[in-house]
Scaffold this active site. Structure first.
Site, PDB file in Angstrom:
ATOM      1  N   LYS A 187       0.868  -1.187   0.000  1.00 22.46           N
ATOM      2  CA  LYS A 187       0.000   0.000   0.000  1.00 22.46           C
ATOM      3  C   LYS A 187       0.908   1.241   0.000  1.00 22.46           C
ATOM      4  O   LYS A 187       2.121   1.108   0.011  1.00 22.46           O
ATOM      5  CB  LYS A 187      -0.920  -0.034   1.214  1.00 22.46           C
ATOM      6  CG  LYS A 187      -1.375  -1.427   1.645  1.00 22.46           C
ATOM      7  CD  LYS A 187      -2.260  -2.159   0.636  1.00 22.46           C
ATOM      8  CE  LYS A 187      -2.641  -3.530   1.224  1.00 22.46           C
ATOM      9  NZ  LYS A 187      -3.430  -4.382   0.439  1.00 22.46           N
TER      10      LYS A 187
HETATM   11  C1  LIG Z   1      -4.023  -5.597   1.557  1.00 23.73           C
HETATM   12  C2  LIG Z   1      -5.473  -5.777   1.693  1.00 23.73           C
HETATM   13  C3  LIG Z   1      -6.064  -6.307   2.851  1.00 23.73           C
HETATM   14  C4  LIG Z   1      -5.240  -6.896   3.966  1.00 23.73           C
HETATM   15  O1  LIG Z   1      -4.405  -5.983   4.578  1.00 23.73           O
HETATM   16  P1  LIG Z   1      -3.331  -6.481   5.652  1.00 23.73           P
HETATM   17  O2  LIG Z   1      -2.878  -5.221   6.300  1.00 23.73           O
HETATM   18  O3  LIG Z   1      -2.236  -7.158   4.897  1.00 23.73           O
HETATM   19  O4  LIG Z   1      -4.012  -7.398   6.597  1.00 23.73           O
HETATM   20  C5  LIG Z   1      -7.436  -6.351   2.926  1.00 23.73           C
HETATM   21  N1  LIG Z   1      -8.206  -5.917   1.918  1.00 23.73           N
HETATM   22  C6  LIG Z   1      -7.696  -5.418   0.787  1.00 23.73           C
HETATM   23  C7  LIG Z   1      -8.615  -4.928  -0.284  1.00 23.73           C
HETATM   24  C8  LIG Z   1      -6.306  -5.353   0.622  1.00 23.73           C
HETATM   25  O5  LIG Z   1      -5.798  -4.878  -0.524  1.00 23.73           O
END
Ligand SMILES: *Cc1c(COP(=O)(O)O)cnc(C)c1O
Length: 396
Positions: A187
């Site tokens: 992200k």
């Molecule tokens: C990355 C992601 C998650 C999970 O996030 P984490 O912090 O790795 O648990 C959940 N939903 C979406 C849409 C994602 O892209």
């Protein structure tokens, strides 16, 4: 040959210095840095409350639990998302009800939500996929009409904006009941792993704070700072979903960087959009007039049936350009093979097509204009060389 990776976090000596400061302070788990990161994040998105947790998956679990999702309930969501979206529903003992995404886009199709609602529906869990805001105005109106809370999976959407009643507002204000963010390195804002819950509901926020720390009535920080002996209580079942102070210290620096990271990505995305005009058969992603994405990912679509996704991706990799295929579909994974794990409402044809026909191109703030030009050139060449085996049309 130099590889162009698909993504790359922006981290340097500033983050190192922040961690160093925390390590030497002697307080390394959830404490003053987490509290500071929470208030700065809340101010950034315009939320009344922000509660940091270990990742977005745990944030989703707590958000769903707070709005009342429990065993046997249903949650309307998408299959077309990272698997954590649907998994979080199952952690509550509830059943994800999958609806399709919009044709040509990557977000839930609001027109299909009402058909999926039943007396057991306890929440709508919408996703701002790839950082692109979903149609919250319509989704929140459907939630209100049926008295169903809306939880936003904003994992990818730190810094994305939506036009809300005439004003540009950050995703996470939140516009639904709770929004959940991820700080995974894929992200924009990263803390290694990490997550945040934002809400305007003080009761939910109090629950998040209780549940993330074993359901303990007093935090370590309060007990540590107290002049009187305090015996803690455990009024309900909790979890260990804490963020550490080292992560929060990194997060605070990352939050300062976020506006410039988004500006860089929006510039690069515009270069991609123009460059793709020279690549037949490949369609750029589009941004609705009411949304400003952070371009967490730049996902293009092969619209020429003759182009093979795997072959195009392999040719790009062979030429030093790393890509990823379109977003997965949870219902196609073995973990969802058992029919009792989920329901499907209507067709998921758009979701499956997006997985099979889309490619995520490299995008990160350190990318140069020359890198974008290289990706475009290699993509054009890969598409030219990779027509799927198909019968040659008869000459007319
Ligand atoms: C990355 C992601 C998650 C999970 O996030 P984490 O912090 O790795 O648990 C959940 N939903 C979406 C849409 C994602 O892209």
């Amino acid at each position: 040959m130099a590889m162009i990776p698909v993504a790359k976090p922006m981290l340097d000596e500033r983050e190192v210095e922040a961690v160093r400061r925390v390590v030497l302070s002697g307080w390394v788990t959830q404490g003053p840095e987490v509290a500071a990161f929470e208030s700065e994040f809340a101010a950034f998105v315009g939320a009344e409350h922000a509660c940091a947790v270990s990742n977005c998956t745990t944030a989703l679990h707590l958000a769903l639990k707070a709005v009342g999702v429990g065993p046997g309930d249903e949650v309307v969501t998408v299959s077309h998302s990272f698997i954590a979206t649907a998994n979080a529903v199952r952690y509550c003992g509830a059943v994800p009800v999958f609806v399709d995404i919009e044709e040509g886009g990557f977000n839930i199709d609001p027109a299909r939500i009402e058909a999926a609602i039943t007396p057991r529906t306890m929440a709508i869990l919408c996703v701002h996929q790839l950082g692109m805001p979903c149609d919250l105005e319509t989704i929140v109106a459907i939630g209100k009409k049926h008295s169903i809370p809306v939880v936003e999976d904003a994992a990818c959407a730190s810094g994305s904006e939506i036009l809300w009643q005439g004003n540009w507002e950050k995703i996470g204000k939140p516009h639904g009941d709770v929004a959940c963010f991820s700080f995974h390195p894929r992200k924009l804002l990263t803390t290694g792993d990490g997550g945040m819950l934002t809400t305007a509901n003080a009761e939910y926020d109090a629950k998040f704070r209780l549940w993330r720390q074993h359901g303990m009535s007093v935090t370590d920080a309060v007990r540590h700072g107290s002049k009187q002996v305090i015996f803690e209580r455990y009024p309900e079942l909790g979890y260990n979903y804490r963020m550490t102070d080292m992560q929060a210290a990194i997060g605070r620096i990352q939050l300062e960087r976020l506006p410039e990271l988004i500006a860089a990505r929006r510039r690069l995305a515009e270069l991609y959009r123009r460059g793709l005009e020279t690549v037949p058969g490949v369609e750029p992603p589009s941004e609705p007039s009411w949304a400003r994405t952070n371009w967490q990912s730049y996902c293009v679509r092969l619209i020429d049936d003759g182009l093979d996704q795997l072959e195009v991706m392999q040719r790009l990799l062979d030429r030093g350009v790393s890509t990823r295929r379109g977003i997965m579909n949870s219902h196609r994974e073995p973990a969802y093979a058992d029919a009792s794990t989920h329901h499907v409402s209507g067709s998921l044809a758009n979701s499956e097509a997006a997985q099979e026909r889309c490619i995520i191109l490299p995008l990160f703030a350190q990318m140069t204009e020359a890198d974008v030009a290289t990706v475009i050139d290699e993509l054009r060449e890969a598409c030219r060389l990779s027509p799927r085996q198909r019968p040659v049309a008869a000459a007319e």
